[in-house]
Design a protein around this motif. Structure first.
Motif, mmCIF file in Angstrom:
data_model
loop_
_atom_site.group_PDB
_atom_site.id
_atom_site.type_symbol
_atom_site.label_atom_id
_atom_site.label_comp_id
_atom_site.label_asym_id
_atom_site.label_seq_id
_atom_site.Cartn_x
_atom_site.Cartn_y
_atom_site.Cartn_z
ATOM 1 N N VAL A 122 -4.356 -9.341 2.610
ATOM 2 C CA VAL A 122 -3.951 -8.092 1.967
ATOM 3 C C VAL A 122 -5.055 -7.045 2.133
ATOM 4 C CG1 VAL A 122 -3.291 -7.004 -0.217
ATOM 5 C CG2 VAL A 122 -2.536 -9.331 0.302
ATOM 6 N N ASP A 123 -4.672 -5.837 2.504
ATOM 7 C CA ASP A 123 -5.618 -4.737 2.683
ATOM 8 C C ASP A 123 -6.005 -4.175 1.312
ATOM 9 O OD1 ASP A 123 -7.049 -2.475 3.354
ATOM 10 O OD2 ASP A 123 -5.375 -1.435 4.322
ATOM 11 N N LEU A 124 -7.273 -4.332 0.942
ATOM 12 C CA LEU A 124 -7.745 -3.873 -0.370
ATOM 13 C C LEU A 124 -8.366 -2.480 -0.315
ATOM 14 C CD1 LEU A 124 -9.479 -7.142 -1.650
ATOM 15 C CD2 LEU A 124 -7.084 -6.447 -1.883
ATOM 16 N N SER A 125 -8.329 -1.825 0.820
ATOM 17 C CA SER A 125 -8.997 -0.529 0.963
ATOM 18 C C SER A 125 -8.175 0.620 0.388
ATOM 19 C CB SER A 125 -9.294 -0.236 2.439
ATOM 20 O OG SER A 125 -8.095 -0.081 3.194
ATOM 21 N N ARG A 126 -6.907 0.362 0.070
ATOM 22 C CA ARG A 126 -6.020 1.388 -0.480
ATOM 23 C C ARG A 126 -5.358 0.850 -1.741
ATOM 24 N NH1 ARG A 126 -1.920 2.455 4.082
ATOM 25 N NH2 ARG A 126 -1.152 3.987 2.580
ATOM 26 N N PRO A 127 -4.800 1.735 -2.599
ATOM 27 C CA PRO A 127 -4.138 1.259 -3.820
ATOM 28 C C PRO A 127 -3.014 0.277 -3.504
ATOM 29 C CG PRO A 127 -4.440 3.642 -3.891
ATOM 30 C CD PRO A 127 -4.815 3.212 -2.501
ATOM 31 N N LEU A 128 -2.794 -0.656 -4.436
ATOM 32 C CA LEU A 128 -1.783 -1.689 -4.256
ATOM 33 C C LEU A 128 -0.787 -1.684 -5.417
ATOM 34 C CD1 LEU A 128 -4.003 -4.681 -3.075
ATOM 35 C CD2 LEU A 128 -2.215 -3.559 -1.712
ATOM 36 N N ASN B 96 0.815 -1.210 0.000
ATOM 37 C CA ASN B 96 0.000 0.000 0.000
ATOM 38 C C ASN B 96 0.852 1.265 0.000
ATOM 39 O OD1 ASN B 96 -2.276 -1.565 2.284
ATOM 40 N ND2 ASN B 96 -2.622 -1.217 0.107
ATOM 41 N N VAL B 97 2.161 1.119 0.162
ATOM 42 C CA VAL B 97 3.059 2.269 0.264
ATOM 43 C C VAL B 97 3.520 2.669 -1.138
ATOM 44 C CG1 VAL B 97 5.203 3.156 1.247
ATOM 45 C CG2 VAL B 97 3.811 1.502 2.542
ATOM 46 N N SER B 98 3.253 3.898 -1.533
ATOM 47 C CA SER B 98 3.621 4.360 -2.870
ATOM 48 C C SER B 98 5.131 4.313 -3.083
ATOM 49 C CB SER B 98 3.129 5.794 -3.076
ATOM 50 O OG SER B 98 3.712 6.367 -4.227
ATOM 51 N N PRO B 99 5.596 3.755 -4.203
ATOM 52 C CA PRO B 99 7.040 3.758 -4.478
ATOM 53 C C PRO B 99 7.629 5.162 -4.541
ATOM 54 C CG PRO B 99 5.905 2.206 -5.916
ATOM 55 C CD PRO B 99 4.839 2.992 -5.211
ATOM 56 N N SER B 100 6.847 6.123 -5.022
ATOM 57 C CA SER B 100 7.361 7.486 -5.148
ATOM 58 C C SER B 100 7.662 8.121 -3.805
ATOM 59 C CB SER B 100 6.358 8.360 -5.908
ATOM 60 O OG SER B 100 6.252 7.953 -7.245
ATOM 61 N N LEU C 200 5.641 -16.471 -15.354
ATOM 62 C CA LEU C 200 4.706 -16.632 -14.248
ATOM 63 C C LEU C 200 3.881 -15.372 -14.089
ATOM 64 C CD1 LEU C 200 6.268 -14.935 -11.709
ATOM 65 C CD2 LEU C 200 7.708 -16.951 -11.877
ATOM 66 N N GLU C 201 2.785 -15.499 -13.373
ATOM 67 C CA GLU C 201 1.931 -14.350 -13.108
ATOM 68 C C GLU C 201 1.432 -14.428 -11.677
ATOM 69 O OE1 GLU C 201 -1.033 -14.667 -16.130
ATOM 70 O OE2 GLU C 201 -2.171 -16.220 -15.097
ATOM 71 N N PHE C 202 1.249 -13.242 -11.073
ATOM 72 C CA PHE C 202 0.717 -13.219 -9.724
ATOM 73 C C PHE C 202 -0.284 -12.086 -9.598
ATOM 74 C CE2 PHE C 202 4.390 -10.429 -9.505
ATOM 75 C CZ PHE C 202 4.048 -9.428 -8.600
ATOM 76 N N TRP C 203 -1.205 -12.231 -8.641
ATOM 77 C CA TRP C 203 -2.290 -11.277 -8.496
ATOM 78 C C TRP C 203 -2.868 -11.373 -7.096
ATOM 79 C CZ3 TRP C 203 -2.451 -15.967 -10.772
ATOM 80 C CH2 TRP C 203 -3.454 -16.855 -10.398
ATOM 81 N N VAL C 204 -3.661 -10.357 -6.730
ATOM 82 C CA VAL C 204 -4.381 -10.370 -5.469
ATOM 83 C C VAL C 204 -5.856 -10.572 -5.767
ATOM 84 C CG1 VAL C 204 -4.590 -7.843 -5.392
ATOM 85 C CG2 VAL C 204 -4.792 -9.165 -3.279
ATOM 86 N N SER C 205 -6.490 -11.464 -5.036
ATOM 87 C CA SER C 205 -7.888 -11.814 -5.294
ATOM 88 C C SER C 205 -8.821 -10.834 -4.594
ATOM 89 C CB SER C 205 -8.178 -13.230 -4.807
ATOM 90 O OG SER C 205 -8.180 -13.266 -3.379
ATOM 91 N N ALA C 206 -10.105 -10.950 -4.913
ATOM 92 C CA ALA C 206 -11.109 -10.101 -4.276
ATOM 93 C C ALA C 206 -11.219 -10.377 -2.783
ATOM 94 C CB ALA C 206 -12.462 -10.308 -4.948
#
Length: 289
Positions: free
Chosen positions: A159-165, A93-97, A133-139
């Protein structure tokens, strides 16, 4: 190792705001600012390579947030069996920038011990050279990985889905060079990120935008740009006249290449100044009456 001095990503101005169509998820590369000390980017920021003489300091992040169920695709380009272990992948959830440099040396435990980070180690069998390979976060907030043979694993939950990932990848251990192949989101209609540009950068690991003659993927599908003599040509295609003056003052692109460079990189290919709205200067041919 040369590092990029500054890059204002704006988390959406030049990346996520662009859409080719309603099916487009937006451009996707490795983030150019938040890069591990032993990593260099090339091929239009779509390849990341760690110094193979170390097993750590290989953190990279996605250039924009990913959507729930958006599958990020990677290919392992090179491996080195001097080390144990391999890639670690996850989300944050932490922005790279907003991250301070240098980055921590490892995703686990350096990042995962702090709030807003979720990452897991992949089995070495998933990550030989050539593997995709591929990876993702589910609903439901779980992270999944799928390998070449279609085998899927649940890596972790919570995983916290309430903020951008943003996606995070630790180029760790045996796998030391990876390519980002884009992403897709399945649904009634499959949506994908913008197609990866082919060979936009030579594989010289300098983290700098250096567009070479004969760049593939830049089709000349209009004739408003004329071929020109050496010295005034576009620095990308090297054939058409450079008639676009960028905000930094460099007049170095034809109008066709200007739109692609603006969408895919957002910076001047000569000085790295951010492109906001290029000023196109076109010579007018007087009409004789």
């Amino acid at each position: 190792m040369k590092k990029q001095n500054s890059y204002e990503n704006n988390e959406g101005a030049s990346q996520a705001s662009h859409r080719c169509s309603w099916r487009c998820l937006g451009p996707l590369t490795f983030h150019t600012q938040a890069v591990g000390d032993m990593v260099c980017l090339s091929h239009g920021h779509q390849r990341a390579e760690r110094n193979k003489d170390t097993f750590r300091n290989g953190l990279v992040f996605s250039s924009r947030p990913l959507k729930v169920q958006e599958r990020l695709r990677l290919r392992v380009e090179k491996d080195f069996f001097k080390w144990n272990g391999s890639l670690r992948v996850g989300f944050t959830n932490v922005s790279p920038s907003g991250r301070s440099l240098p980055l921590p040396s490892m995703a686990i435990p350096d990042l995962t011990n702090t709030p807003g980070h979720w990452a897991a180690a992949l089995p070495e069998s998933f990550c030989p050279a050539g593997a995709e390979l591929e990876f993702w976060v589910s609903a439901g907030g779980s992270i999944y990985i799928s390998g070449n043979n279609g085998t899927g694993l649940k890596l972790l939950t919570g995983v916290d889905l309430s903020r951008p990932l943003w996606a995070l990848i630790d180029i760790y251990g045996q796998a030391y060079s990876i390519s980002l192949l884009g992403s897709e989101k399945q649904g009634l209609v499959c949506r994908r990120s913008c197609p990866a540009a082919e060979a936009l950068l030579p594989p010289d690991c300098d983290n700098q935008l250096s567009l070479a003659p004969g760049v593939s993927g830049l089709e000349e599908d209009c004739d408003e740009d004329m071929e020109t003599s050496e010295g005034t040509s576009c620095v990308v295609c090297m054939t058409k006249e450079a008639r676009v003056t960028l905000p930094c003052g460099h007049r170095c692109l034809c109008s066709q290449c200007s739109s692609k460079v603006s969408q895919q990189f957002g910076t001047c290919p000569l000085c790295r100044h951010q492109i906001s709205a290029p000023h196109v200067q076109i010579r007018r041919v007087p009409v004789l009456v």
